[in-house]
Design a protein around this motif. Sequence first.
Motif, PDB file in Angstrom:
ATOM      1  N   GLY A  94       0.763  -1.141   0.039  1.00  0.00           N
ATOM      2  CA  GLY A  94      -0.203  -0.048   0.165  1.00  0.00           C
ATOM      3  C   GLY A  94       0.891   1.154  -0.003  1.00  0.00           C
ATOM      4  N   ILE A  95       0.065   2.182   0.502  1.00  0.00           N
ATOM      5  CA  ILE A  95       0.981   3.782   0.612  1.00  0.00           C
ATOM      6  C   ILE A  95       1.034   4.157   2.023  1.00  0.00           C
ATOM      7  N   LEU A  96       2.165   4.319   2.456  1.00  0.00           N
ATOM      8  CA  LEU A  96       2.340   4.790   3.705  1.00  0.00           C
ATOM      9  C   LEU A  96       2.804   6.363   3.773  1.00  0.00           C
ATOM     10  N   GLU A  97       2.360   7.177   4.600  1.00  0.00           N
ATOM     11  CA  GLU A  97       3.227   8.546   5.042  1.00  0.00           C
ATOM     12  C   GLU A  97       3.177   8.593   6.564  1.00  0.00           C
ATOM     13  N   ILE A  98       4.229   9.135   6.771  1.00  0.00           N
ATOM     14  CA  ILE A  98       4.639   9.209   8.196  1.00  0.00           C
ATOM     15  C   ILE A  98       4.892  10.658   8.345  1.00  0.00           C
ATOM     16  N   PHE A  99       4.471  11.260   9.472  1.00  0.00           N
ATOM     17  CA  PHE A  99       4.394  12.674   9.985  1.00  0.00           C
ATOM     18  C   PHE A  99       5.036  12.522  11.469  1.00  0.00           C
ATOM     19  N   ALA A 100       5.440  13.784  12.018  1.00  0.00           N
ATOM     20  CA  ALA A 100       5.630  13.774  13.417  1.00  0.00           C
ATOM     21  C   ALA A 100       4.688  13.918  14.174  1.00  0.00           C
ATOM     22  N   GLU A 101       4.714  15.002  15.188  1.00  0.00           N
ATOM     23  CA  GLU A 101       3.695  15.167  16.161  1.00  0.00           C
ATOM     24  C   GLU A 101       2.307  15.451  15.578  1.00  0.00           C
ATOM     25  N   ALA A 102       1.473  14.932  16.153  1.00  0.00           N
ATOM     26  CA  ALA A 102      -0.212  15.248  15.868  1.00  0.00           C
ATOM     27  C   ALA A 102      -0.564  16.293  16.741  1.00  0.00           C
ATOM     28  N   ASN A 103      -1.205  17.307  16.215  1.00  0.00           N
ATOM     29  CA  ASN A 103      -1.833  18.364  16.803  1.00  0.00           C
ATOM     30  C   ASN A 103      -2.912  18.840  15.885  1.00  0.00           C
ATOM     31  N   PRO A 104      -4.138  19.735  16.381  1.00  0.00           N
ATOM     32  CA  PRO A 104      -5.094  20.123  15.640  1.00  0.00           C
ATOM     33  C   PRO A 104      -4.551  20.656  14.253  1.00  0.00           C
ATOM     34  N   GLU A 105      -3.376  21.467  14.239  1.00  0.00           N
ATOM     35  CA  GLU A 105      -3.111  21.986  13.073  1.00  0.00           C
ATOM     36  C   GLU A 105      -2.499  20.918  12.089  1.00  0.00           C
ATOM     37  N   THR A 106      -1.872  20.192  12.606  1.00  0.00           N
ATOM     38  CA  THR A 106      -1.265  19.192  11.483  1.00  0.00           C
ATOM     39  C   THR A 106      -2.078  18.154  10.991  1.00  0.00           C
ATOM     40  N   ILE A 107      -3.209  17.729  12.043  1.00  0.00           N
ATOM     41  CA  ILE A 107      -4.218  16.908  11.565  1.00  0.00           C
ATOM     42  C   ILE A 107      -5.053  17.490  10.386  1.00  0.00           C
ATOM     43  N   CYS A 108      -5.571  18.725  10.779  1.00  0.00           N
ATOM     44  CA  CYS A 108      -6.483  19.672   9.905  1.00  0.00           C
ATOM     45  C   CYS A 108      -5.939  19.915   8.388  1.00  0.00           C
ATOM     46  N   ALA A 109      -4.431  19.840   8.509  1.00  0.00           N
ATOM     47  CA  ALA A 109      -3.681  20.336   7.215  1.00  0.00           C
ATOM     48  C   ALA A 109      -3.807  18.898   6.234  1.00  0.00           C
ATOM     49  N   LEU A 110      -4.161  17.891   6.765  1.00  0.00           N
ATOM     50  CA  LEU A 110      -4.125  16.893   5.845  1.00  0.00           C
ATOM     51  C   LEU A 110      -5.111  16.949   4.631  1.00  0.00           C
ATOM     52  N   PRO A 111      -4.958  16.512   3.424  1.00  0.00           N
ATOM     53  CA  PRO A 111      -5.775  16.567   2.335  1.00  0.00           C
ATOM     54  C   PRO A 111      -7.241  16.121   2.833  1.00  0.00           C
ATOM     55  N   ARG A 112      -8.030  16.611   2.400  1.00  0.00           N
ATOM     56  CA  ARG A 112      -9.765  16.558   2.755  1.00  0.00           C
ATOM     57  C   ARG A 112      -9.987  15.024   1.933  1.00  0.00           C
ATOM     58  N   ALA A 113      -9.276  14.835   0.804  1.00  0.00           N
ATOM     59  CA  ALA A 113      -9.567  13.588   0.411  1.00  0.00           C
ATOM     60  C   ALA A 113      -9.191  12.322   1.021  1.00  0.00           C
ATOM     61  N   ASP A 114      -8.047  12.737   1.943  1.00  0.00           N
ATOM     62  CA  ASP A 114      -7.517  11.497   2.633  1.00  0.00           C
ATOM     63  C   ASP A 114      -8.436  11.336   4.081  1.00  0.00           C
ATOM     64  N   LEU A 115      -9.080  12.214   4.482  1.00  0.00           N
ATOM     65  CA  LEU A 115      -9.793  12.370   5.662  1.00  0.00           C
ATOM     66  C   LEU A 115     -11.375  12.193   5.517  1.00  0.00           C
TER      67      LEU A 115
END
Length: 219
Positions: A94-115
Amino acid sequence: MVLFAGLKLDREAWWGCLDLGSQCLGLYELEILSFLAQVKFGQFATFVDIGAADGYYAIGMLKTQKIRKAICFEQSELGRETIAKNWRRNDSKGILEIFAEANPETICALPRADLSGALVMVDIEGAEFDVLVEKTLSVLKSCTIVIEIHNWIDDFSTRYAAFLQEASKYFEIEIFKPIERPTSSIKELADFTDDNRLLLVSERRPCLMRFIKLVPRPP
């Protein structure tokens, strides 16, 4: 059948190395595994793992091919390296993306298509109420969210009640019933002493944990 049968786990786990026994036996967080086993292929396009640790769930779900893309948030650099290593160890499914700390800003910045209609898992050792604020819940309102609740944080009762009230604006809230971990029927443990058999599947938690599921309210 064990949900993640065939999943290769690194002996040198960054997080929770003592959980390897119960993970290999398919008994780790059995409440969550039982739910994931019911997820249909293609039901969720994206799996968002907030507090991904070594990537057990994200890589396991990719390996089953029940989802095609996993997005991991892990604040530890070593943890992020371990997730990538474990993904490669399991044939980079599959496809894997890895990010650092989760917070409201980093989560809300994810593409709407992914969410859109994603499956989200949250296990961040008591920071769930800091991350799942109104802004985040609003962005995730089409997602199914599974959360491990940590009740040893300061002012837990007040914060938990406030969170449930906020979440109920967008979600129906379900509590997972605890599931006993069977050991007597596992042939690999037949020669273990009673103490060692139970210790192997122990998750060493300070109390009976609470897992909840948020299901989007109908439009």
